[in-house]
Design an enzyme around this catalytic site. Structure first.
Site, short mmCIF file in Angstrom:
data_model
loop_
_atom_site.label_atom_id
_atom_site.label_comp_id
_atom_site.label_asym_id
_atom_site.label_seq_id
_atom_site.Cartn_x
_atom_site.Cartn_y
_atom_site.Cartn_z
N ASP A 46 4.12 1.17 -5.81
CA ASP A 46 4.48 2.53 -5.41
C ASP A 46 5.26 2.49 -4.09
OD1 ASP A 46 2.37 1.92 -3.76
OD2 ASP A 46 1.28 3.80 -4.07
N SER A 47 5.46 1.27 -3.55
CA SER A 47 6.40 1.08 -2.44
C SER A 47 7.80 1.50 -2.87
CB SER A 47 6.40 -0.38 -1.98
OG SER A 47 6.59 -1.25 -3.09
N GLU A 185 -4.36 -6.81 1.86
CA GLU A 185 -3.20 -6.52 2.72
C GLU A 185 -3.58 -6.42 4.18
OE1 GLU A 185 -0.68 -3.44 1.18
OE2 GLU A 185 0.53 -3.34 3.01
#
Ligand code: KIV
Length: 265
Positions: A46-47, A185
């Site tokens: 979704d980046s 992340e």
């Protein structure tokens, strides 16, 4: 032709001691190049919201947009595993909505698996429901960009003892539920190493150091658009594209393009 990387092949790479290389893509030509490069998986992140739609964050990305980008990538990928991100509000409302939306990414988008952000104490039931629909799920812990407002921005996670414990327990929980991999992340490398050693599924790090079972990066970040500490420019494609566009404009303005070779007689 090399055979297709399936979810079990991806998952079992950890037991085989093979590192996994993952990159994001959002369109057909880039996915073609990624597929041919030997990446194990292409993540339709979704980046896309920030990288190819120019938005400030990922929160406004819709299901329809994710289905569209996933379909473009799936059309190009014949070897790499295609994993699609579930966008904000596509899985947070109810397990039923989550199953329907995960199903759209598979049935309409052509993805083989989906990824969603968050810990098992919040999303365990939802993840189980998606798994029960025979859709493999990848987890995402540490810095979870869909929670930037709650987290107070894009910050390294797991710096204090309480937060380290939470991330480690969450990873163990996702592993137990049956996630075939977990993106971790922006956490300190010693925490990433501890998590990687503690779970049976592959930990795919981004800004989490070299001890992870694999790495994922946003495609544009390795091509000259990146600016974070954890990325690396592998080729200045941004510079090359900017140069080509300038040269084209210059030649059109100067009347040197098109030449004889580009002209029908
Ligand atoms: O949306 C995305 O591209 C991601 C990766 C950066 C892990 O979630």
């Amino acid at each position: 032709m090399t055979s297709r990387i399936t979810v079990p092949i991806f998952r079992d790479a950890k037991a085989r001691g093979e590192k996994l290389a993952v990159l994001t893509a959002y369109d057909f030509p880039s996915a073609q190049l990624l597929d041919a490069s030997g990446v194990d998986a292409i993540l339709v992140g979704d980046s896309a919201g920030t990288t190819v739609m120019g938005r400030a964050n990922t929160l406004g990305v819709t299901m329809d947009e994710m289905v569209h980008h996933t379909r473009c990538v799936s059309a190009a990928a014949s070897r790499a595993l295609v994993i699609a991100d579930m966008p904000f509000l596509s899985y947070q409302v109810s397990p039923q909505e989550a199953v329907r939306n995960a199903g759209r990414l598979v049935a309409e988008g052509g993805a083989q698996a989906v990824k969603l952000e968050g810990p098992p104490e919040i999303f365990g039931e939802t993840i189980r429901a998606i798994l029960n629909a025979s859709i493999p799920v990848m987890g995402h812990l540490g810095l979870t960009p869909q929670s930037i407002h709650a987290m107070g921005g894009y910050k390294v996670q797991g710096r204090d003892a309480a937060s380290r414990k939470k991330i480690l327990q969450a990873a163990k929980g996702l592993d137990r539920i049956g996630c075939f991999g977990i993106v971790l992340e922006c956490v300190p490398e010693d925490l990433a190493a501890e998590v990687t050693a503690a779970v049976s599924c592959p930990i795919i790090g981004i800004g989490a150091g070299a001890a992870c079972d694999g790495q994922v990066l946003v495609m544009y970040d390795i091509l000259g658009w990146g600016f974070t500490k954890f990325t690396k420019t592998f080729a200045d494609v941004k510079g090359a594209m900017a140069g080509a566009f300038k040269d084209y404009v210059g030649e059109v303005k100067a009347g040197t393009f098109p030449g004889k070779e580009q002209t029908f007689q």
